[in-house]
Enzyme design. Structure first.
Site, PDB file in Angstrom:
ATOM      1  CD  GLU A 347     -13.543   4.579 -56.112  1.00 26.69           C
ATOM      2  OE1 GLU A 347     -13.555   5.153 -57.192  1.00 26.69           O
ATOM      3  OE2 GLU A 347     -12.562   4.635 -55.325  1.00 26.69           O
TER       4      GLU A 347
HETATM    5  C1  ACM Z   1     -13.610   8.352 -53.494  1.00 26.80           C
HETATM    6  O1  ACM Z   1     -13.209   9.340 -54.138  1.00 26.80           O
HETATM    7  N1  ACM Z   1     -13.336   7.131 -53.908  1.00 26.80           N
HETATM    8  C2  ACM Z   1     -14.360   8.506 -52.257  1.00 26.80           C
END
Ligand code: ACM
Length: 531
Positions: A347
């Protein structure tokens, strides 16, 4: 209470008690994870105060394993069994010296033998032995009971070599004692890797001696504004050692370049971009803004206590960033005996794509320099993975495929099945549901080897169940989200899929529930099980 009612209750409790009588044959055993092979015989071995634990073969920690077995048996039986090389009716036999996790457990009327070619195998044999004793063996006080162990033979080995769970100690901080308690529960399920998510936007949880603000500033708070906390390096070592005694390897994660707000709040120079006060146009050099100077002196970020993701990034174009990362990886690697270092990589929505690729490739080089194999969330497969590094699949199958196509292995943590922070259903009092609602049957009924398109068993290192803690604040909260689902994931990782059956798991998990009750574990009483 009227006599007749009292009588009824006495009979009723006798019936309930009889449901927990020792099992008659090994085929009735409720072992989780289910072993590869169980052959039931007839009759039983009876554990008594004169039983002795005999150590056969040589291995550094064999006598510790003997003492571990004593510690499992003593509270409920009251027996203080002797451990040594003298003849005994419970034998722990090391017959090799390798890293196999295979064991066999042979119960005859006159003796019990656990054999393995490694200490881990003996440890798993002990866990299985405890699970074929009556559930009252979990009692912390002495119980009058016939400690019968049904005759038969169990041969067992894991399907996957990496069987893990992750604990997010960044969103909410958990004390060393809570982590040890988690390790104890993992060990009973024959899990062997604990991934600690040590840093995120809301907190930095591990002492780094060369960058002290990470903890003096970055550890000060947590989601919701609570007081946060961190592990000193000594405390981290204590966790590593405790895990090792339970045949569990710690995998430390420093999530980067995103999920780094706590580091960015601790050190301004790690922040990207030009941070100018309003109306200040910066230092001029030969008639132009001197970005060189400005970039080196951005302001620290503010500490963050919310639960948004994807807004932070380390500066990927500065030497100081890589000096910082190298210091962090060096200090943590020095106190981490396990082979893996988790570099996060998920992310990073505000990191330019080219910068992300440059960054992840460089960080893999740094972990290699300190002797570690990098694991990263599946996004890292969009970069060039160094040989042997691992992508942890959580969201995008195409990323898992990119890893495979590069010849790298995949750790399976599909959010829709393996994320322990997902709510069971819409009424769950804790958790989130952005990936799915995950009831116990959904956590159990999937196969890592067929789950993602184009990924087969040979591509998979193992299975890991992560617990993110945005909504999880206490040990009781952890227990509610993790159990019973962690047992389902442990069985997926240990037991070959063709051997697993939901209806049989329902039967066995109900017995496991009695054990958790005796251990004071506040698990979720899923309506899918007749507890
Ligand atoms: C994640 O759940 N951001 C790896």
């Amino acid at each position: 209470m009227k006599k007749s009612i009292l009588g009824f209750f006495l009979i009723f409790s006798a019936i309930v008690f009889s449901c927990q009588e020792p099992i008659n044959g090994l085929e009735e055993a409720a072992i989780i994870p289910l072993p590869s092979s169980i052959q039931a015989g007839s009759g039983a071995f009876e554990l008594s105060s004169s039983s002795r634990i005999q150590l056969i073969g040589s291995s550094k920690n064999l006598s510790d394993l003997g003492e571990f077995l004593v510690s499992k048996l003593k509270p409920a039986t009251g027996y203080d069994l002797k451990v040594g090389t003298e003849e005994g009716d419970i034998q722990l036999v090391i017959n090799g010296n390798d890293d196999s996790e295979t064991y066999s457990l042979d119960v005859e009327k006159s003796k019990v033998t656990i054999s393995a070619s490694s200490e881990a195998g003996i440890f798993y044999g002990i866990q299985t032995l405890v699970q074929i004793l009556p559930v009252q063996i979990e009692s912390s006080t002495v119980v009058e009971e016939s400690w019968r162990i049904p005759v038969g033979k169990i041969e067992d080995k894991p399907d996957y070599s990496y069987r893990g769970s992750m604990l997010d100690v960044a969103r909410h901080f958990f004390e060393v004692e809570d982590v040890k308690h988690y390790i104890d529960q993992m060990a009973k399920l024959k899990l062997n890797y604990l991934h600690l998510h040590l840093t995120d936007d809301q907190g930095w949880r591990i002492e780094i001696k060369s960058w002290p603000n990470l903890t003096s500033i970055g550890a000060k708070t947590e989601v919701g504004g609570g007081e946060g906390g961190y592990y000193t390096q000594d405390q981290y070592k204590e966790i590593v050692d405790y895990a090792a005694k339970n045949y569990i390897t710690i995998v430390p994660e420093i999530d980067m370049p995103g999920h780094t707000n706590a580091a960015l709040a601790s050190y301004g120079e790690l922040n990207p971009g030009v941070n100018l006060p309003d109306g200040d146009f910066g230092t001029m050099k030969e008639g132009k803004i001197d970005f060189d100077i400005l970039d080196k002196n951005p302001q620290p970020a503010e500490l963050y206590t919310g639960i948004e993701v994807g807004f932070s990034t380390l500066a990927t174009n500065k030497d100081i960033t890589y000096q910082f990362i190298e210091d962090v990886i060096r200090e943590i690697s020095e106190i981490t005996p396990g082979p893996y270092f988790h570099i996060g990589g998920d992310e990073s929505h505000v990191t330019e794509k080219d910068d992300y690729i440059y960054f992840v490739e460089k960080v893999q080089e740094i972990t290699a320099k300190y002797g570690k194999i990098s694991i990263g969330w599946d996004e890292i497969a969009t970069t060039k993975l160094a040989k042997g590094n691992v992508a942890q699949f959580w969201a995008l199958e195409e990323n898992a495929k990119l890893a495979k196509d590069q010849g790298n292995q995949i750790l399976m943590s599909p959010a829709k099945r393996a994320y322990l922070d997902m709510q069971y259903d819409s009424t769950s009092r804790l958790g989130l549901h952005w990936a799915a609602y995950i009831e116990l049957d959904s956590a159990y009924m999937w196969d890592p080897a067929t789950y993602a398109d184009g990924i087969s068993k040979a591509d998979i290192l193992g299975v890991e169940a992560p617990l993110w803690t945005e909504t999880i604040k206490s040990r009781a909260d952890i227990e509610y989200m993790v159990f019973p689902r962690l047992a389902a994931i442990a069985e997926i990782a240990w037991t070959p899929t063709p051997k697993r059956e939901w209806t049989d798991f329902q039967r066995r998990i109900a017995v496991q529930g009695k054990r958790w009750d005796m251990n004071g574990i506040q698990f979720y009483k899923s309506p899918k099980v007749n507890w």
